[in-house]
Design an enzyme around this catalytic site. Sequence first.
Site, PDB file in Angstrom:
ATOM      1  CE  LYS A  82      26.402  28.223  -6.996  1.00  0.00           C
ATOM      2  NZ  LYS A  82      25.286  28.721  -6.175  1.00  0.00           N
ATOM      3  CD  GLN A 139      25.177  31.220  -3.401  1.00  0.00           C
ATOM      4  OE1 GLN A 139      25.356  31.027  -4.600  1.00  0.00           O
ATOM      5  NE2 GLN A 139      25.082  30.223  -2.542  1.00  0.00           N
ATOM      6  CG  ASP A 160      19.901  28.456  -8.340  1.00  0.00           C
ATOM      7  OD1 ASP A 160      20.595  27.453  -8.585  1.00  0.00           O
ATOM      8  OD2 ASP A 160      20.205  29.308  -7.484  1.00  0.00           O
TER       9      ASP A 160
END
Length: 281
Positions: A51, A95, A118
């Site tokens: 990422k 994460q 997200d």
Amino acid sequence: MTLIDGKKLSKKIESNITAEVKALKAKGVTPGLAVILVGDDPASHTYVTMKNKSCENAGFYSIVRKLSKTVSQEEIIKNIQELNKDPKIDGILVQLPLPKHIDTSKILEIIDPQKDVDGFHPYNMGRVVENLDAFAPCTPAGVMEIFKEYNIDLKGKDVCVVGASNIVGKPMAALLLNANATVTITHIFTKDLASHTKKADIVIVGVGVPGLIKEDMVKEGAIVIDIGINRLENGKLVGDVDFENVSKKCSYITPVPGGVGPMTIAMLLSNTLKAAKRRVG
Ligand code: NAD
């Protein structure tokens, strides 16, 4: 059978994003993404590195805050609150998975919904369900981009979503419903999985069970989207679909790797760019 090339599509999207970022930078705006990485899970480290690299390639400002696996919930919250206030940061990503002693839902709710790239905050999830402008979770959003690119019309199609997690199955079902598909959501307690998948024009699976979807579970000509990512003991990366046999019956299918995975990162960049554009109006 058409093999869906998620890698190629993600590159196309990322190159458009890079061009937009260049134009934004000329106006003095640099999109910024912060990732919080807790613990030493190797898969999480790999994802975060990927990422981060994609962000840098696109010209984003990108930082990773690494916290130890024994970090307290309060310490993670403190980090998020700092990033919520940081004007250089447009998007915050925690994460997952987090260690067991951390309340993941609580952590995700601390993220400013305007920086929730997200799309896991209940605010954005609710807006997705209501078909309002929102940060849609990246993996399901990536699958929707695949349908768009391959001109797959969802209106009235019977779609079976296998897996019902908050980050994959549930938002996937909401996006499909918004596109006027008829959606069946199945999960670990579904009585007869095959009876649902066999009826579907499109099967979308994200469960984390290698080879779960077999050839006798899909109808001839079905479209199969494999979200699963599983590392076998021999090191091979596979999805949730028995690709070799199922692909023979499909009209379209995504491979693993090279299908949905790269699209997730492209959508993360897209959401971060969107957050930066919102910031500057
Ligand atoms: P999860 O464990 O949170 O949820 C799994 C879901 O699958 C649950 O709803 C469970 O009920 C269902 N399930 C499990 N076994 C089943 C079975 N035998 N039959 C039917 N349903 C079953 O997992 P998750 O975070 O949603 O991830 C699912 C998979 O998707 C994993 O392989 C993960 O690595 C992958 N994933 C891929 C991407 C990507 O970028 N491609 C992103 C996120 C997750």
